[in-house]
Design a protein around this motif. Structure first.
Motif, PDB file in Angstrom:
ATOM      1  N   GLY A  26       0.781  -1.229   0.000  1.00 39.05           N
ATOM      2  CA  GLY A  26       0.000   0.000   0.000  1.00 39.05           C
ATOM      3  C   GLY A  26       0.813   1.280   0.000  1.00 39.05           C
ATOM      4  N   ALA A  27       2.134   1.170  -0.096  1.00 37.45           N
ATOM      5  CA  ALA A  27       2.989   2.366  -0.060  1.00 37.45           C
ATOM      6  C   ALA A  27       2.822   3.191  -1.330  1.00 37.45           C
ATOM      7  CB  ALA A  27       4.448   1.974   0.112  1.00 37.45           C
ATOM      8  N   GLU A  28       3.047   4.479  -1.174  1.00 37.50           N
ATOM      9  CA  GLU A  28       3.008   5.408  -2.299  1.00 37.50           C
ATOM     10  C   GLU A  28       4.405   5.988  -2.486  1.00 37.50           C
ATOM     11  OE1 GLU A  28       0.969   9.702  -3.276  1.00 37.50           O
ATOM     12  OE2 GLU A  28      -0.179   8.250  -2.095  1.00 37.50           O
ATOM     13  N   PHE A  29       4.859   6.022  -3.719  1.00 31.36           N
ATOM     14  CA  PHE A  29       6.184   6.541  -4.049  1.00 31.36           C
ATOM     15  C   PHE A  29       6.028   7.906  -4.702  1.00 31.36           C
ATOM     16  CE2 PHE A  29       9.749   7.172  -6.966  1.00 31.36           C
ATOM     17  CZ  PHE A  29      10.809   6.999  -6.110  1.00 31.36           C
ATOM     18  N   VAL A  30       6.748   8.908  -4.194  1.00 27.42           N
ATOM     19  CA  VAL A  30       6.736  10.246  -4.770  1.00 27.42           C
ATOM     20  C   VAL A  30       8.170  10.660  -5.054  1.00 27.42           C
ATOM     21  CG1 VAL A  30       6.160  12.675  -4.392  1.00 27.42           C
ATOM     22  CG2 VAL A  30       4.623  10.908  -3.559  1.00 27.42           C
ATOM     23  N   GLU A  31       8.415  10.987  -6.304  1.00 28.26           N
ATOM     24  CA  GLU A  31       9.741  11.455  -6.718  1.00 28.26           C
ATOM     25  C   GLU A  31       9.705  12.979  -6.779  1.00 28.26           C
ATOM     26  OE1 GLU A  31      12.504  11.278 -10.718  1.00 28.26           O
ATOM     27  OE2 GLU A  31      11.109   9.645 -10.334  1.00 28.26           O
ATOM     28  N   ILE A  32      10.646  13.608  -6.090  1.00 21.98           N
ATOM     29  CA  ILE A  32      10.729  15.069  -6.043  1.00 21.98           C
ATOM     30  C   ILE A  32      12.037  15.499  -6.692  1.00 21.98           C
ATOM     31  CG2 ILE A  32      10.880  17.079  -4.514  1.00 21.98           C
ATOM     32  CD1 ILE A  32       9.132  15.607  -2.550  1.00 21.98           C
ATOM     33  N   SER A  33      11.964  16.537  -7.496  1.00 17.55           N
ATOM     34  CA  SER A  33      13.175  17.001  -8.170  1.00 17.55           C
ATOM     35  C   SER A  33      14.200  17.500  -7.158  1.00 17.55           C
ATOM     36  CB  SER A  33      12.833  18.115  -9.164  1.00 17.55           C
ATOM     37  OG  SER A  33      12.341  19.242  -8.473  1.00 17.55           O
ATOM     38  N   GLY A  34      15.464  17.425  -7.548  1.00 18.84           N
ATOM     39  CA  GLY A  34      16.534  17.901  -6.698  1.00 18.84           C
ATOM     40  C   GLY A  34      17.480  16.794  -6.295  1.00 18.84           C
ATOM     41  N   ALA A  35      18.541  17.193  -5.584  1.00 21.26           N
ATOM     42  CA  ALA A  35      19.569  16.235  -5.197  1.00 21.26           C
ATOM     43  C   ALA A  35      19.804  16.185  -3.689  1.00 21.26           C
ATOM     44  CB  ALA A  35      20.885  16.583  -5.901  1.00 21.26           C
ATOM     45  N   THR A  37      19.597  15.428   0.121  1.00 21.46           N
ATOM     46  CA  THR A  37      19.087  14.297   0.876  1.00 21.46           C
ATOM     47  C   THR A  37      17.990  14.729   1.848  1.00 21.46           C
ATOM     48  OG1 THR A  37      21.221  13.201   0.722  1.00 21.46           O
ATOM     49  CG2 THR A  37      19.735  12.419   2.430  1.00 21.46           C
ATOM     50  N   TYR A  38      18.147  15.883   2.448  1.00 15.82           N
ATOM     51  CA  TYR A  38      17.169  16.352   3.426  1.00 15.82           C
ATOM     52  C   TYR A  38      16.009  17.033   2.708  1.00 15.82           C
ATOM     53  CZ  TYR A  38      20.937  15.384   6.635  1.00 15.82           C
ATOM     54  OH  TYR A  38      21.926  14.762   7.338  1.00 15.82           O
ATOM     55  N   PRO A  39      14.774  16.582   2.947  1.00 15.94           N
ATOM     56  CA  PRO A  39      13.620  17.084   2.191  1.00 15.94           C
ATOM     57  C   PRO A  39      13.240  18.531   2.498  1.00 15.94           C
ATOM     58  CG  PRO A  39      12.903  15.614   3.935  1.00 15.94           C
ATOM     59  CD  PRO A  39      14.411  15.557   3.907  1.00 15.94           C
ATOM     60  N   TYR A  40      13.762  19.093   3.571  1.00 12.34           N
ATOM     61  CA  TYR A  40      13.358  20.437   3.955  1.00 12.34           C
ATOM     62  C   TYR A  40      14.351  21.510   3.529  1.00 12.34           C
ATOM     63  CZ  TYR A  40      15.960  18.343   7.796  1.00 12.34           C
ATOM     64  OH  TYR A  40      16.873  17.642   8.524  1.00 12.34           O
ATOM     65  N   PHE A  41      15.448  21.148   2.877  1.00  6.54           N
ATOM     66  CA  PHE A  41      16.413  22.157   2.433  1.00  6.54           C
ATOM     67  C   PHE A  41      16.135  22.633   1.017  1.00  6.54           C
ATOM     68  CE2 PHE A  41      19.707  20.457   5.610  1.00  6.54           C
ATOM     69  CZ  PHE A  41      19.367  21.417   6.534  1.00  6.54           C
ATOM     70  N   GLU A  42      16.130  21.721   0.083  1.00  2.24           N
ATOM     71  CA  GLU A  42      15.952  22.061  -1.322  1.00  2.24           C
ATOM     72  C   GLU A  42      14.481  21.890  -1.712  1.00  2.24           C
ATOM     73  OE1 GLU A  42      17.709  20.642  -5.665  1.00  2.24           O
ATOM     74  OE2 GLU A  42      18.295  19.587  -3.865  1.00  2.24           O
ATOM     75  N   ASN A  43      13.836  22.988  -2.073  1.00  3.27           N
ATOM     76  CA  ASN A  43      12.431  22.984  -2.481  1.00  3.27           C
ATOM     77  C   ASN A  43      11.525  22.296  -1.452  1.00  3.27           C
ATOM     78  OD1 ASN A  43      10.122  23.344  -3.944  1.00  3.27           O
ATOM     79  ND2 ASN A  43      10.620  21.860  -5.533  1.00  3.27           N
ATOM     80  N   PRO A  44      11.452  22.845  -0.252  1.00  2.00           N
ATOM     81  CA  PRO A  44      10.627  22.208   0.780  1.00  2.00           C
ATOM     82  C   PRO A  44       9.139  22.203   0.440  1.00  2.00           C
ATOM     83  CG  PRO A  44      11.379  24.358   1.512  1.00  2.00           C
ATOM     84  CD  PRO A  44      12.090  24.064   0.234  1.00  2.00           C
ATOM     85  N   ASP A  45       8.695  23.137  -0.415  1.00  4.19           N
ATOM     86  CA  ASP A  45       7.280  23.172  -0.771  1.00  4.19           C
ATOM     87  C   ASP A  45       6.827  21.880  -1.454  1.00  4.19           C
ATOM     88  OD1 ASP A  45       7.013  25.675   0.317  1.00  4.19           O
ATOM     89  OD2 ASP A  45       7.271  26.722  -1.594  1.00  4.19           O
ATOM     90  N   ALA A  46       7.691  21.298  -2.283  1.00  2.00           N
ATOM     91  CA  ALA A  46       7.345  20.047  -2.956  1.00  2.00           C
ATOM     92  C   ALA A  46       7.142  18.929  -1.941  1.00  2.00           C
ATOM     93  CB  ALA A  46       8.429  19.669  -3.962  1.00  2.00           C
ATOM     94  N   THR A  47       7.982  18.898  -0.921  1.00  5.19           N
ATOM     95  CA  THR A  47       7.845  17.881   0.123  1.00  5.19           C
ATOM     96  C   THR A  47       6.558  18.098   0.908  1.00  5.19           C
ATOM     97  OG1 THR A  47      10.241  17.724   0.319  1.00  5.19           O
ATOM     98  CG2 THR A  47       8.944  16.862   2.158  1.00  5.19           C
ATOM     99  N   ILE A  48       6.276  19.343   1.256  1.00 11.53           N
ATOM    100  CA  ILE A  48       5.057  19.657   2.014  1.00 11.53           C
ATOM    101  C   ILE A  48       3.817  19.298   1.205  1.00 11.53           C
ATOM    102  CG2 ILE A  48       3.696  21.559   2.977  1.00 11.53           C
ATOM    103  CD1 ILE A  48       6.442  22.813   3.772  1.00 11.53           C
ATOM    104  N   GLU A  49       3.829  19.616  -0.083  1.00 11.51           N
ATOM    105  CA  GLU A  49       2.685  19.285  -0.935  1.00 11.51           C
ATOM    106  C   GLU A  49       2.476  17.775  -1.027  1.00 11.51           C
ATOM    107  OE1 GLU A  49       3.253  21.230  -4.679  1.00 11.51           O
ATOM    108  OE2 GLU A  49       3.028  23.221  -3.803  1.00 11.51           O
ATOM    109  N   ALA A  50       3.561  17.019  -1.138  1.00 10.27           N
ATOM    110  CA  ALA A  50       3.453  15.563  -1.195  1.00 10.27           C
ATOM    111  C   ALA A  50       2.892  15.010   0.118  1.00 10.27           C
ATOM    112  CB  ALA A  50       4.815  14.934  -1.492  1.00 10.27           C
ATOM    113  N   LEU A  51       3.369  15.538   1.236  1.00  6.17           N
ATOM    114  CA  LEU A  51       2.863  15.101   2.536  1.00  6.17           C
ATOM    115  C   LEU A  51       1.390  15.459   2.702  1.00  6.17           C
ATOM    116  CD1 LEU A  51       5.871  16.078   4.811  1.00  6.17           C
ATOM    117  CD2 LEU A  51       5.013  13.768   4.388  1.00  6.17           C
ATOM    118  N   GLU A  52       1.036  16.681   2.332  1.00  3.52           N
ATOM    119  CA  GLU A  52      -0.359  17.106   2.457  1.00  3.52           C
ATOM    120  C   GLU A  52      -1.275  16.242   1.599  1.00  3.52           C
ATOM    121  OE1 GLU A  52      -3.176  21.032   2.093  1.00  3.52           O
ATOM    122  OE2 GLU A  52      -1.371  20.949   0.882  1.00  3.52           O
TER     123      GLU A  52
END
Length: 94
Positions: A26-35, A37-52
């Motif tokens: 049942g897992a969902e995979f989301v690929e976010i652009s960037g390199a 490792t920490y989801p809150y440094f580079e383009n944190p909005d993409a991570t927040i949108e995926a979580l939301e």
């Protein structure tokens, strides 16, 4: 389970994130652009949108008028009615 993976991560290959999501039921995979490792440094909005989207099953992650809230109201000894009556006596708006 939500597996978020950076597309260009130099630390963990994309295939490892995909493998993880494929092997968790049942897992969902989301690929976010960037390199980064920490989801809150580079383009944190993409991570927040995926979580939301994952947590709320939102079809429109840009919608900002949603709120999760709880309200508990207890009317002890009919105090709401008494306060309304008192406000009317003093000419206050109800």
């Amino acid at each position: 389970t939500l597996v978020i993976h950076r597309a260009d991560s130099g630390f963990t290959p994309l295939e490892q994130g995909q493998y993880l999501a494929e092997h968790i039921e049942g897992a969902e995979f989301v690929e976010i652009s960037g390199a980064d490792t920490y989801p809150y440094f580079e383009n944190p909005d993409a991570t927040i949108e995926a979580l939301e989207a994952f947590l709320t099953d939102a079809s429109d992650p840009t919608r900002a008028d949603r709120l999760v809230a709880s309200l508990l109201f207890t009317d002890i000894v009919d105090s709401t009615s008494r306060a309304t009556d008192q406000a009317r006596v003093h000419g206050s708006p109800v």
